[in-house]
Design a protein around this motif. Structure first.
Motif, short mmCIF file in Angstrom:
data_model
loop_
_atom_site.label_atom_id
_atom_site.label_comp_id
_atom_site.label_asym_id
_atom_site.label_seq_id
_atom_site.Cartn_x
_atom_site.Cartn_y
_atom_site.Cartn_z
N ASN A 388 0.82 -1.21 0.00
CA ASN A 388 0.00 0.00 0.00
C ASN A 388 0.86 1.26 0.00
O ASN A 388 2.02 1.24 0.42
CB ASN A 388 -0.92 0.01 1.22
CG ASN A 388 -1.76 -1.25 1.31
OD1 ASN A 388 -1.30 -2.27 1.81
ND2 ASN A 388 -2.97 -1.19 0.81
N ILE A 418 -5.37 2.07 2.58
CA ILE A 418 -4.77 1.24 3.64
C ILE A 418 -5.07 -0.23 3.38
O ILE A 418 -6.07 -0.59 2.75
CB ILE A 418 -5.30 1.71 5.01
CG1 ILE A 418 -4.92 3.17 5.27
CG2 ILE A 418 -4.77 0.83 6.14
CD1 ILE A 418 -3.44 3.46 5.25
N HIS A 419 -4.21 -1.10 3.90
CA HIS A 419 -4.35 -2.55 3.71
C HIS A 419 -5.74 -3.04 4.13
O HIS A 419 -6.31 -2.59 5.12
CB HIS A 419 -3.27 -3.27 4.53
CG HIS A 419 -3.29 -4.76 4.35
ND1 HIS A 419 -3.00 -5.37 3.15
CD2 HIS A 419 -3.58 -5.76 5.23
CE1 HIS A 419 -3.10 -6.68 3.29
NE2 HIS A 419 -3.45 -6.94 4.54
N GLU A 422 -8.92 -7.81 7.31
CA GLU A 422 -9.29 -7.61 8.71
C GLU A 422 -8.47 -8.49 9.66
O GLU A 422 -8.52 -8.31 10.88
CB GLU A 422 -10.78 -7.93 8.88
CG GLU A 422 -11.15 -9.35 8.51
CD GLU A 422 -12.65 -9.61 8.58
OE1 GLU A 422 -13.04 -10.80 8.57
OE2 GLU A 422 -13.41 -8.63 8.64
N LYS A 428 -2.90 -2.17 9.62
CA LYS A 428 -3.66 -0.95 9.42
C LYS A 428 -3.16 0.15 10.36
O LYS A 428 -2.97 1.31 9.97
CB LYS A 428 -5.15 -1.20 9.67
CG LYS A 428 -5.79 -2.27 8.79
CD LYS A 428 -7.24 -2.49 9.22
CE LYS A 428 -7.85 -3.72 8.58
NZ LYS A 428 -8.17 -3.53 7.18
N GLN A 431 0.30 1.47 9.31
CA GLN A 431 0.25 2.33 8.12
C GLN A 431 -0.35 3.69 8.44
O GLN A 431 0.16 4.73 7.99
CB GLN A 431 -0.53 1.63 7.01
CG GLN A 431 0.19 0.41 6.46
CD GLN A 431 -0.57 -0.28 5.33
OE1 GLN A 431 -1.71 0.06 5.02
NE2 GLN A 431 0.07 -1.27 4.71
N LEU A 455 -9.59 3.80 4.13
CA LEU A 455 -8.77 3.36 5.26
C LEU A 455 -9.00 1.90 5.61
O LEU A 455 -8.29 1.36 6.46
CB LEU A 455 -9.06 4.23 6.49
CG LEU A 455 -8.79 5.73 6.36
CD1 LEU A 455 -8.95 6.40 7.72
CD2 LEU A 455 -7.40 5.99 5.80
N ASN A 456 -10.00 1.27 4.99
CA ASN A 456 -10.34 -0.13 5.31
C ASN A 456 -10.45 -0.33 6.81
O ASN A 456 -10.08 -1.38 7.35
CB ASN A 456 -9.30 -1.08 4.71
CG ASN A 456 -9.61 -1.44 3.27
OD1 ASN A 456 -10.72 -1.87 2.97
ND2 ASN A 456 -8.65 -1.26 2.38
N SER A 457 -10.99 0.68 7.48
CA SER A 457 -11.14 0.65 8.94
C SER A 457 -12.51 1.21 9.30
O SER A 457 -12.91 2.27 8.78
CB SER A 457 -10.05 1.49 9.62
OG SER A 457 -8.76 1.02 9.27
N PRO A 463 -7.51 2.95 13.99
CA PRO A 463 -7.06 3.94 13.00
C PRO A 463 -7.99 5.14 12.91
O PRO A 463 -7.53 6.29 12.83
CB PRO A 463 -7.06 3.13 11.69
CG PRO A 463 -6.83 1.72 12.12
CD PRO A 463 -7.59 1.59 13.40
#
Length: 610
Positions: A388, A418-419, A422, A428, A431, A455-457, A463
């Motif tokens: 990423n 972001i990666h 999960e 996460k 990064q 952000l995949n969060s 994060p």
């Protein structure tokens, strides 16, 4: 039907032609993949130097094109009755060129003029012979009536080259280009592509002509328009009054557009095959982005070949300059190696690039991995050395007529993806902290800051909480942080960062129908990613509230209206676009303090604009 693939061959060589979908879509250019190879028993032979020739035909039938399908680009419930000539000549978005009345065209003329100027600066006004023939449309300005009868345009079929099959079917030649964008005349008709490989020295075909016949051309459904919603503030917590001048207000869009390498029928089985083809999705996304008319675009999952072939040239014609940063690891596809990344576009008449910073997260993690105990290094490499990236640019407002004298304000825009897994919350966290620690140096230099991306969060995850509140929502344990990332990092939060949509949720006068699309606990949208397997918020726009004021946001979508999930024929990504409009609130005297360019140490890479 799935992707169309056909093969012809001689005793020595064979010609393979493949279309990404056998269902052509009005206005979406088709790019056939062509390969000449040797037969198994002639592997010792070299494929001779050759040229590929292409001929596109439309099946001639007794019925005319389905005019009832073509809709106005502004009023989607109205039939189109006219088309902008210059948009066609300059190869701008086909769907955006249609209007339902003279008054509709007049109202849109100012925007047309801007796009015409940008496109004319980007492409040559003289079309080459191998391009699709510009249709013979009469010249109409916005102050002239465009008769409805002139809507049916183009050369008469008896002047075009024809091909006839043994069964009596007649095909009208429409193009000699490698690619072809179906027009309104093609709707409801099949297309035929004839491709040949011609020996450069002999002038003869090295394989028989390959013939590919498609299904009838369809007219795609339009997505409902999304309006912008103004924020009403009784007071703004920065304590400063925003300047009212319109040249100090700008809009920013963040959008994960779903790279073609991930848009598979297996993953998104609920989406029709033609709507998953990269040609359709990319053109639909370009049309959507143009509709939003944002000043700055932060796009994620931008596939390199699609960026170069379609996205970059299309948005250049709309007045955008661009910065692009790919991930660090290529992916193999059946035709080539490719890669996706982050692209940041900005309107070149409003901003200019001052300096660019790039961060490859695997390089930021490398010192930590190298310091691990030998028995942990293998797991450290596997977990943390992900591909990423973040793309950061400092832009300066371009001085124009009516602007105040002196230094112009600057804005720092960070675009990241972001990666995703999960299973790796520590990745996460690593990064995001690496990004924020670097951006803190810029924020301390009084330059307003925007952070956009996927952000995949989830909201209230570590994060998200670290960016928006400067705190951890939960202390990592051995299960979530097996390598001790939390102990290694020294996070330095930027306390003035807030989520644009969370701020909107707290504004005065927000209507109930908008509140229903947001989570009252997190104050974030209920979803920005919507598939059959997952629904939730992963995308955000954060901004520094002490230097920017939120003026409006793009309305969210209703889950009930999206059916089984995204992507769909109407919406071509599994994410939705987010957009906010902002006003600078810093006093003008502070602009001088933004002149010194912040230094970001390794692994950040810095490149000042030339």
């Amino acid at each position: 039907m799935g992707p169309q693939e056909s093969e012809t061959g001689s005793d020595k060589f064979r010609l393979l032609v493949k279309l990404s979908s056998n269902t052509p879509v009005f206005g979406c250019r088709m790019f056939p993949i062509v390969r000449v190879s040797r037969h198994q028993s002639f592997l010792q032979l070299e494929v001779p130097p050759h040229e590929l020739t292409f001929s596109w035909y439309r099946e001639q039938t007794s019925s005319s094109f389905d005019r009832e399908k073509v809709r106005c680009s502004v009023h989607l419930d109205m039939l189109a009755k006219m088309q902008c000539e210059e948009c066609v000549k300059l190869n701008l978005s086909v769907k955006g060129s249609y209007h339902c009345s003279n008054s509709c065209y007049v109202d849109a003329w100012e925007k047309h003029k801007v796009y015409h100027r940008y496109a004319a600066e980007t492409v040559s006004e003289t079309l080459s012979n191998n391009q699709q023939e510009v249709r013979n449309i009469k010249s109409y300005g916005p102050d002239k009536y465009w008769p409805e009868s002139d809507f049916v345009v183009g050369s008469s079929s008896d002047k075009n080259e024809k091909a006839m099959e043994p069964d009596g079917k007649i095909w009208i030649k429409v193009s000699s280009s490698k690619s072809y964008a179906p027009t309104e005349h093609d709707i409801g008709h099949r297309l035929r592509l004839e491709c040949a490989a011609v020996d450069c020295s002999m002038g003869t075909n090295i394989t028989p002509v390959n013939i590919t016949v498609t299904d009838p051309v369809i007219y795609p459904p339009a997505h409902p328009p999304r309006s912008t919603i103004k924020c009403v503030w009784k007071s703004w917590n920065s304590g400063l009054e925003a300047h009212s001048s319109s040249d100090l207000t700008f809009s920013v869009l963040s959008y994960n557009i779903l790279a073609g390498i991930y848009a598979t029928g297996t993953r998104y089985s609920y989406c029709p095959e033609w709507a998953l083809s990269w040609e359709y999705r990319m053109q639909n996304i370009i049309n959507e982005i143009i509709e939003y008319d944002a000043d700055i675009l932060c796009l994620q999952e931008v596939q390199r070949d699609h960026f170069e072939d379609l996205l970059k040239p299309a948005l250049a014609k709309c007045g955008y300059s661009v910065l692009y940063k790919t991930k660090t690891k290529e992916v193999y596809t059946p035709n080539q190696y490719t890669i996706d990344g982050c692209a940041t576009f900005y309107r070149r008449d409003k901003f200019k690039e001052i300096v660019k910073y790039e961060l490859e997260y695997d390089k930021s993690a490398l010192p930590f991995v190298e310091a691990l105990e030998p028995e942990l290094k293998k797991d450290g490499c596997f977990r943390l050395l992900k591909d990423n990236v973040a793309l950061v640019v400092i832009l300066e407002r371009v001085k124009n007529e009516g602007s105040f004298d002196g230094n112009q304000p600057r804005i720092c825009v960070a675009n990241t993806h972001i990666h995703a897994s999960e299973k790796f919350p520590d990745v996460k966290w690593f990064q995001v902290v690496s990004l924020i620690n670097g951006l803190g140096t810029i924020a301390n230099s009084k330059i307003p800051l925007l952070i956009c991306g996927d952000l995949n969060s989830l909201p209230l995850s570590n994060p998200h909480s670290f960016i928006s509140k400067g705190i951890l929502q939960s202390v990592p344990n051995k299960e979530t942080d097996p390598l001790g990332v939390y102990q290694y990092l020294r996070p330095r939060p930027i306390y003035k960062l807030k989520s644009a949509y969370a701020c909107f949720f707290q504004s005065d006068g927000i209507e109930e129908q908008q509140r229903r699309k947001m989570d009252s606990e997190t104050m974030e949208p209920i979803f920005t990613n919507f598939t059959s397997e997952f629904t939730g918020t992963l995308d955000y726009i954060f901004f520094t509230v002490n230097s920017l004021r939120l003026e409006s946001v793009l309305e969210l979508l209703d889950e009930e209206a999206l059916g089984s999930g995204l992507p769909s024929p109407q919406w071509s990504s599994d994410h939705i676009a987010l957009m906010g409009s902002f006003t600078f609130t810093l006093e003008r005297s502070s602009y001088q303090g933004q002149r010194l360019l912040p230094y970001l140490p390794s692994p950040w890479r810095t490149a000042a604009a030339q």
